[in-house]
Write a protein that holds these residues in place. Structure first.
Motif, PDB file in Angstrom:
ATOM      1  N   ALA A 151      34.270  34.317  36.168  1.00 49.14           N
ATOM      2  CA  ALA A 151      34.372  35.556  36.941  1.00 49.14           C
ATOM      3  C   ALA A 151      35.785  36.117  36.822  1.00 49.14           C
ATOM      4  N   LYS A 153      38.991  38.470  36.168  1.00 47.44           N
ATOM      5  CA  LYS A 153      39.271  39.828  36.624  1.00 47.44           C
ATOM      6  C   LYS A 153      39.767  40.668  35.445  1.00 47.44           C
ATOM      7  N   ARG A 178      43.770  48.522  39.909  1.00 45.56           N
ATOM      8  CA  ARG A 178      43.173  47.904  41.080  1.00 45.56           C
ATOM      9  C   ARG A 178      41.870  48.605  41.403  1.00 45.56           C
ATOM     10  N   ILE A 182      41.216  44.405  44.543  1.00 42.78           N
ATOM     11  CA  ILE A 182      41.197  43.440  43.445  1.00 42.78           C
ATOM     12  C   ILE A 182      41.859  44.007  42.184  1.00 42.78           C
ATOM     13  N   THR A 211      29.589  38.586  36.915  1.00 41.94           N
ATOM     14  CA  THR A 211      29.951  37.570  37.918  1.00 41.94           C
ATOM     15  C   THR A 211      31.106  38.056  38.781  1.00 41.94           C
ATOM     16  N   THR A 212      32.057  38.745  38.156  1.00 43.91           N
ATOM     17  CA  THR A 212      33.213  39.258  38.883  1.00 43.91           C
ATOM     18  C   THR A 212      32.766  40.286  39.928  1.00 43.91           C
ATOM     19  N   LYS A 215      30.451  38.452  42.644  1.00 46.76           N
ATOM     20  CA  LYS A 215      31.073  37.527  43.603  1.00 46.76           C
ATOM     21  C   LYS A 215      32.324  38.110  44.233  1.00 46.76           C
ATOM     22  N   ARG A 216      33.200  38.692  43.404  1.00 44.20           N
ATOM     23  CA  ARG A 216      34.501  39.082  43.943  1.00 44.20           C
ATOM     24  C   ARG A 216      34.447  40.434  44.662  1.00 44.20           C
ATOM     25  N   ILE A 217      33.648  41.377  44.147  1.00 45.84           N
ATOM     26  CA  ILE A 217      33.641  42.693  44.793  1.00 45.84           C
ATOM     27  C   ILE A 217      32.558  42.788  45.867  1.00 45.84           C
ATOM     28  N   ALA A 219      30.117  40.376  46.732  1.00 46.62           N
ATOM     29  CA  ALA A 219      29.751  39.137  47.411  1.00 46.62           C
ATOM     30  C   ALA A 219      28.253  39.102  47.712  1.00 46.62           C
TER      31      ALA A 219
END
Ligand SMILES: Nc1ncnc2c1ncn2[C@@H]1O[C@H](COP(=O)(O)OP(=O)(O)OP(=O)(O)O)[C@@H](O)[C@H]1O
Ligand SMILES: [Mg+2]
Lengths: 406, 246
Positions: A151, A153, A178, A182, A211-212, A215-217, A219
């Motif tokens: 994942a 960035k 950004r 993130i 995946t990024t 999961k990261r943005i 969720a």
């Protein structure tokens, strides 16, 4: 009377009144020109849409979430969580007609680079997303399998995004932007694709590992969409059925149960767009043909008035030996010549008009030979149909009364 | 001698509402080849009615009509059209030329309705006819570029172009002044001298004196039918005071 003499008589009669002949033809000219222009433009637009859809790839197959109802209320597809990563894996494993598949997850938000910012959408996919969507990397590289697993960035940006975030021309590759909180490292810039058939800017895009985004943005645990490529355009219909079967199996749907997803192919899109433009073309042509009918009535009107005005001429022609049939044919001939000549001028105007319009709109120029051919037939028919009644009236005149007419 | 026209007991009755108008009440005569006949009579005596029947524009109510040996009284409309086209030349009081059409094309017109005549011959015959009436230098003039007398000459040329067995004229000088009338009569006399048979309707005695026979109608009957010694129109023309308009 032979045809040559008949044509000579009709031609001389028309040429005696050039202005009137021209004005009479005007209705037909406008009618035919608009029919030709409408049909040609309709064909041009559908050709241009076809071209663009083909350029996006007609072997594209999409699996989307199905709108769901709860107690009769349509709650849309936004919160539907029916699509999972496993569906993609299953498709890749089982489908014979699919060459690639990628999960797609999108997130919208503000992109920021230094003092520049741009509202954009990050589209998350796996490493094959670019190939499926027919994007190419102009500079830098695509992210890799390890990036997806980790994942990472990292992202690739489209030309529009690059231009807006890096307005003073520095190389976006290697820069960090950004998205919300993130930071993403730009590892590549996509080659420009321009607008799609809907007029959307296809270069206003940011691509990152799904995946990024997942999961990261956002969720979340589900995915928004699956994009896949059929082996070839020819097998796209089979691929569509296959994917549907696999998805039903994955979602454990029993026979008779509705799909909780939708499968769409680009070919279906193409068909749909074609039926829409086809309908529009017919509609426009129908509207244009109204002016053609009005033009025909114009001819009838003038010919009818002419019969009264030319009563003496008709009487004279009869007295020097014209049969009723000769008078009938003369008037019929005159109206056919009027509508045919008007038709030819109309066709020329129509072609010029559609050429200019498609050039202005950037569409390919299409000449509809069917429309041109049909216009010709319609013109002749108009001439006969609308010329018949006045011609009949002229031929029925009695020579003595006609000669005496003042 | 060749009988061009022969009528026997010709009657023509018009139905006007419930009333019957007897325009011709049984008249008989014949016209031989080469005659120049004037048909005279007061207004309403039936001159035009008779001429229309002679010209195959109209059919008699009863009686017989032969033109150039063929019976014409019981023909169909189309057969009458063909008869007019091949055997008759009409000259009208009001010329009846096609507007905005050259003299030559006006004269060609009857031949366009005869498909047996090729376009080259049509042109030649039209030129010849215009020459006969002395308009060889006005071929391409439009009717509005010609005087009344010249227009009537074009009309005469048009009547001559199909080489008819008889020329029929209804008040052909009615719209013209004396001098021009004499010129036209002189032309008719010339054509008659060349062999044309002519029937000429007029109600003016000083025009009828140029013909060789006068048929007088009154109220649908022939009251007099006598040969006369024609006066030469050219002489009358010369006798007219110069520069004086009548
Ligand atoms: N179509 C018609 N219908 C009814 N009556 C007619 C018709 N044509 C002629 N008549 C009548 O027949 C009679 C003869 O008319 P015709 O036109 O032959 O006279 P004309 O001798 O030529 O007179 P003019 O010297 O005034 O021309 C007249 O009484 C006229 O009213
Ligand atoms: Mg009369």
């Amino acid at each position: 009377m032979n045809l040559f003499n008949l044509l000579r008589i009709a031609y001389r009669a028309l040429i005696r009144n050039k202005t009137r002949a021209l004005l009479t033809m005007l209705g037909i000219i406008i009618g035919i020109a608009s029919v030709i222009a409408m049909v040609s433009l309709g064909q041009s637009s559908s050709k241009s849409i076809n071209d663009q859809i083909s350029s996006t790839g007609t072997n594209l197959i999409m699996v989307m979430r199905q709108n769901q109802r709860q107690g009769g209320v349509n709650i849309g597809s936004a919160n539907v969580q029916s699509l999972k990563e496993e569906d993609v894996t299953a498709i890749m494993r089982k489908a014979k007609y699919i060459s690639m598949a990628s999960p797609v997850i999108s997130a919208s938000g503000q992109l920021v680079s230094g003092s520049n910012n741009w509202p954009g959408t990050i589209q998350g996919g796996n490493t094959s997303l670019l190939v499926i969507r027919k994007y190419e990397v102009a500079s830098g590289t695509m992210f890799t399998e390890p990036d997806v697993r980790a994942a990472a960035k990292v992202c690739l940006v489209g030309q529009t995004v690059a231009d807006n975030l890096f307005s003073n021309g520095e190389n976006p590759v290697g820069q960090t932007i950004r998205f919300g909180r993130i930071p993403f490292k730009i590892i590549g810039v996509l080659a420009s694709k321009g607008q799609n058939q809907m007029g959307q800017d296809q270069d206003d895009i940011v691509v990152a590992p799904y995946t990024t985004v997942q999961k990261r943005i956002l969720a979340i645990t589900y995915i928004h969409m699956i994009m896949a490529s059929a082996m070839s355009e020819d097998v796209a219909p089979q691929a569509l059925n296959e994917v549907e079967g696999i998805m039903r199996e994955q979602h454990k749907l029993k026979a008779g149960q509705d799909n909780d997803f939708q499968v769409r192919s680009q070919q279906e899109m193409l068909k749909m767009m074609n039926s829409v433009t086809g309908f529009l073309t017919v509609l426009l042509a129908a509207i244009a043909s109204i002016s053609l009918v009005v033009g025909g009535i114009g001819i009838m009107n003038i010919m009818y008035v002419t019969v009264t005005e030319r009563t003496k001429e008709i009487g004279l022609r009869m007295s020097i030996g014209a049969h009723n049939k000769d008078i009938l044919l003369q008037f019929l001939c005159e109206s056919i010549i009027l509508s045919l000549v008007g038709g030819v001028i109309g066709i020329i105007f129509g072609l010029i008009l559609s050429y200019a319009a498609s050039a202005a709109l950037g569409w390919p120029y299409m000449v509809s030979t069917t429309a041109v051919g049909l216009s010709f037939v319609v013109c002749a028919a108009t001439g006969i149909f609308f010329g018949w009644y006045p011609a009949k009236k002229a031929a029925a005149l009695d020579p003595i009364n006609a000669l005496r007419y003042e | 001698m060749n009988r061009i026209i022969e009528i026997q007991e010709l009657r023509r009755t018009f139905q006007v509402g419930s009333e019957q108008v007897h325009a011709l009440k049984g008249i008989s005569f014949f016209i031989n080849e080469g005659e120049f006949v004037s048909i005279m009579g007061t207004s309403g005596s039936g001159k035009s009615t008779l001429l229309n029947i002679l010209g195959c524009l109209d059919r008699p109510t009863s009686g017989e009509y032969f033109i150039d040996g063929t019976a014409a009284s019981k023909r169909t409309k189309d057969e009458l059209s063909t008869l007019r086209n091949r055997k008759i030349g009409f000259v009208f009081q009001s010329y009846n030329l096609l507007a905005r059409t050259s003299a030559l094309e006006n004269v060609e017109l009857p031949l366009l309705y005869n498909s047996a005549i090729p376009s080259k011959e049509r042109r030649e015959r039209a030129l010849h006819a215009l020459e006969q009436v002395g308009l060889q230098d006005r071929l391409h003039h439009m009717p509005n570029q010609l005087s009344g007398g010249q227009q009537q000459r074009v009309a005469i040329a048009r009547a001559l172009v199909n080489d008819p067995v008889i020329l029929l004229a209804d008040e052909a000088t009615g719209n013209l002044d004396t001098r021009t009338s004499y010129e036209i009569m002189s032309l008719f006399q010339k054509l008659n001298a060349e062999g044309k048979t002519i029937a000429f309707v007029t109600h003016e005695p000083d025009i009828a004196i140029f013909t060789s026979r006068t048929v007088q109608l009154r109220d649908g009957h022939i009251v007099r039918d006598a040969p006369v010694t024609p006066k030469a129109a050219a002489e009358s023309l010369a006798a007219l005071p110069v520069d004086v308009d009548f």
